[in-house]
Design a protein around this motif. Structure first.
Motif, PDB file in Angstrom:
ATOM      1  N   ALA A  47      52.272  32.173  34.006  1.00 45.78           N
ATOM      2  CA  ALA A  47      52.016  32.277  32.505  1.00 45.78           C
ATOM      3  C   ALA A  47      51.749  33.594  30.683  1.00 45.78           C
ATOM      4  O   ALA A  47      51.807  33.945  30.136  1.00 45.78           O
ATOM      5  CB  ALA A  47      52.378  30.810  31.695  1.00 45.78           C
ATOM      6  N   ALA A  48      50.157  33.988  31.282  1.00 43.08           N
ATOM      7  CA  ALA A  48      49.895  35.228  30.356  1.00 43.08           C
ATOM      8  C   ALA A  48      50.275  36.399  30.629  1.00 43.08           C
ATOM      9  O   ALA A  48      51.309  36.691  31.008  1.00 43.08           O
ATOM     10  CB  ALA A  48      48.906  35.339  31.646  1.00 43.08           C
ATOM     11  N   LEU A  91      43.597  39.784  21.706  1.00 42.85           N
ATOM     12  CA  LEU A  91      43.178  38.559  22.143  1.00 42.85           C
ATOM     13  C   LEU A  91      43.051  37.547  20.365  1.00 42.85           C
ATOM     14  O   LEU A  91      43.764  36.897  20.410  1.00 42.85           O
ATOM     15  CB  LEU A  91      41.683  38.124  22.531  1.00 42.85           C
ATOM     16  N   GLU A  92      42.561  38.652  19.568  1.00 45.12           N
ATOM     17  CA  GLU A  92      42.636  38.031  18.326  1.00 45.12           C
ATOM     18  C   GLU A  92      44.007  38.328  17.364  1.00 45.12           C
ATOM     19  O   GLU A  92      44.510  37.186  16.145  1.00 45.12           O
ATOM     20  CB  GLU A  92      41.747  39.109  17.277  1.00 45.12           C
ATOM     21  N   GLN A  93      45.168  38.254  18.285  1.00 46.40           N
ATOM     22  CA  GLN A  93      45.948  38.693  17.230  1.00 46.40           C
ATOM     23  C   GLN A  93      46.857  37.246  17.995  1.00 46.40           C
ATOM     24  O   GLN A  93      47.913  37.341  17.977  1.00 46.40           O
ATOM     25  CB  GLN A  93      46.747  40.390  17.692  1.00 46.40           C
ATOM     26  N   GLY A  94      46.552  36.872  19.097  1.00 42.48           N
ATOM     27  CA  GLY A  94      47.672  35.433  19.904  1.00 42.48           C
ATOM     28  C   GLY A  94      47.253  35.900  21.320  1.00 42.48           C
ATOM     29  O   GLY A  94      48.585  35.107  21.445  1.00 42.48           O
ATOM     30  N   ALA A  95      47.552  36.583  21.465  1.00 46.16           N
ATOM     31  CA  ALA A  95      47.530  37.249  22.576  1.00 46.16           C
ATOM     32  C   ALA A  95      47.120  35.771  24.158  1.00 46.16           C
ATOM     33  O   ALA A  95      45.792  35.614  23.578  1.00 46.16           O
ATOM     34  CB  ALA A  95      47.593  38.197  23.444  1.00 46.16           C
ATOM     35  N   ALA A  96      47.708  35.692  25.296  1.00 48.74           N
ATOM     36  CA  ALA A  96      47.391  34.775  26.273  1.00 48.74           C
ATOM     37  C   ALA A  96      46.552  35.542  27.458  1.00 48.74           C
ATOM     38  O   ALA A  96      47.126  36.327  27.699  1.00 48.74           O
ATOM     39  CB  ALA A  96      47.647  33.920  26.740  1.00 48.74           C
ATOM     40  N   ILE A  97      45.776  35.910  27.598  1.00 52.24           N
ATOM     41  CA  ILE A  97      45.330  37.208  29.094  1.00 52.24           C
ATOM     42  C   ILE A  97      44.240  36.382  29.379  1.00 52.24           C
ATOM     43  O   ILE A  97      43.821  35.908  29.336  1.00 52.24           O
ATOM     44  CB  ILE A  97      44.308  38.065  27.777  1.00 52.24           C
ATOM     45  N   ALA A  98      44.719  36.463  31.312  1.00 57.86           N
ATOM     46  CA  ALA A  98      43.849  35.782  31.953  1.00 57.86           C
ATOM     47  C   ALA A  98      42.908  37.017  33.381  1.00 57.86           C
ATOM     48  O   ALA A  98      42.878  37.594  32.364  1.00 57.86           O
ATOM     49  CB  ALA A  98      45.214  34.942  32.872  1.00 57.86           C
ATOM     50  N   LEU A  99      41.765  37.010  32.869  1.00 62.16           N
ATOM     51  CA  LEU A  99      40.656  37.642  33.921  1.00 62.16           C
ATOM     52  C   LEU A  99      40.688  37.151  34.930  1.00 62.16           C
ATOM     53  O   LEU A  99      39.806  35.955  35.590  1.00 62.16           O
ATOM     54  CB  LEU A  99      38.932  37.534  33.044  1.00 62.16           C
ATOM     55  N   ILE A 100      40.850  37.798  36.227  1.00 62.67           N
ATOM     56  CA  ILE A 100      40.024  37.456  37.558  1.00 62.67           C
ATOM     57  C   ILE A 100      39.691  38.401  38.090  1.00 62.67           C
ATOM     58  O   ILE A 100      39.086  39.718  37.784  1.00 62.67           O
ATOM     59  CB  ILE A 100      41.541  36.895  38.574  1.00 62.67           C
ATOM     60  N   SER A 101      38.914  38.466  39.247  1.00 62.50           N
ATOM     61  CA  SER A 101      38.230  39.367  40.036  1.00 62.50           C
ATOM     62  C   SER A 101      38.970  40.098  41.249  1.00 62.50           C
ATOM     63  O   SER A 101      39.240  38.639  41.348  1.00 62.50           O
ATOM     64  CB  SER A 101      37.025  38.824  40.462  1.00 62.50           C
ATOM     65  N   ASP A 102      38.119  39.822  42.447  1.00 62.07           N
ATOM     66  CA  ASP A 102      39.367  40.993  43.284  1.00 62.07           C
ATOM     67  C   ASP A 102      38.499  39.860  44.517  1.00 62.07           C
ATOM     68  O   ASP A 102      39.249  39.133  45.108  1.00 62.07           O
ATOM     69  CB  ASP A 102      38.062  42.189  44.492  1.00 62.07           C
ATOM     70  N   ALA A 103      37.757  38.783  44.513  1.00 63.25           N
ATOM     71  CA  ALA A 103      37.654  37.618  44.921  1.00 63.25           C
ATOM     72  C   ALA A 103      36.693  36.871  44.475  1.00 63.25           C
ATOM     73  O   ALA A 103      35.783  36.688  43.528  1.00 63.25           O
ATOM     74  CB  ALA A 103      36.990  37.226  46.280  1.00 63.25           C
TER      75      ALA A 103
END
Length: 298
Positions: A47-48, A91-103
């Motif tokens: 959903a991001a 993000l300040e504009q209202g986005a939904a963002i996901a952060l992941i790492s390699d593992a």
């Protein structure tokens, strides 16, 4: 025309992901076995608007496995300073963002914490979707005390820095956890044995993967096992037990062990043997020997 809702697939079943509220989502990914991801994490990634990752090729395999079409964008130590302002603006504009790492869980030995810190300072909601972690998996399998532990990141590459690091934590009454390269693990174990003699140690290799392995024992013993192999491969989590091994040692048991050792060897060697047996510092045992009224000598 209404755009199709984002979806993800588990096995033969397709699921629709609910829309996300605006904000930054810190999402844990598998450390080896791609099955070790939560349903919530899959729904969040689907959903991001964008998924920030260390390596798009590595993360692309996970996204492909679950048929997630979300755009991947690189975010790592080499570009973080340059791209972070743009991410924060979205993000300040209202986005939904996901952060992941390699593992594993993001922010553990990667630059993600700066993004989280600055997002929080701007009042942007930050949500964690927890999951797999080599730190906690290694701890659970180690057989070492789990009530107190310290994750100290990657072991320094230079021997002098390694020794200083081990000395820094020598008196800490907690299980120590490090990441290490398979190419350096044997040498690191030898340095560890010299700096923290007698400690219980666990070396976890390839956690959650087909060739998962956990070696338990003293640093010297495990080093000898690894040195006898043609090669050592895989991601490694190194765990070191606390002084005393985390177990209560009675005065009577300690004195009995000292008496037994002194019956067949000089005080110096007896101190080393008893210290190794009970995971104590050699100097502690040696001072106890010297304080005995029996007056054993060298």
């Amino acid at each position: 025309m209404t755009a199709a809702s984002p979806t993800y697939i588990i096995g033969a079943h397709r699921f629709e992901a609910e829309p996300l509220a605006p904000g930054l989502y810190v999402v844990a990914t598998p450390i080896g076995n791609l099955g070790d991801i939560t349903v919530r994490a899959l729904a969040t990634l689907a959903a991001a608007e964008t998924v920030l990752c260390e390596d798009t090729r590595t993360s692309g395999k996970l996204m492909e496995r679950y048929a997630i079409k979300t755009r991947l964008a690189p975010y790592h130590e080499h570009n973080a300073r340059d791209v972070r302002p743009g991410i924060l603006a979205r993000l300040e504009q209202g986005a939904a963002i996901a952060l992941i790492s390699d593992a594993g869980m993001p922010l553990v030995s990667d630059p993600g914490y700066r993004l989280v810190r600055e997002a929080a300072e701007l009042g942007i909601p930050v949500t964690a979707c927890p999951g797999a972690s080599a730190v906690l998996a290694g701890l659970a399998l180690s057989g070492l005390p789990t009530d107190r532990f310290l994750f100290a990141g990657f072991v320094p590459q230079k021997q002098g820095e390694r020794k200083r690091l081990f000395a820094e934590f020598a008196a800490l009454k907690a299980t120590l956890i490090f990441f290490e390269s398979p190419h350096r693990i044997a040498g690191t174990l030898r340095d560890l044995a010299a700096a923290l003699p007698g400690r219980h140690v666990a070396v976890s290799r390839e956690l959650t993967k087909l060739h998962e392995e956990v070696l338990r024992g003293t640093a010297d013993d495990i080093a000898a096992q690894l040195e006898a192999r043609a090669s050592v491969k895989g991601e490694i989590t190194l765990l070191v037990g606390p002084p005393g091994g985390g177990d209560e040692i009675s005065e009577a048991d300690l004195d009995a062990a000292i008496s037994d050792a002194l019956a067949g060897m000089p005080a110096s060697k007896a101190a080393s043997e008893v210290a190794r047996r009970f995971n104590l510092g050699r100097s502690v045992v040696y001072q106890r020997i010297l304080a005995r009224k029996d007056g054993y000598g060298e």
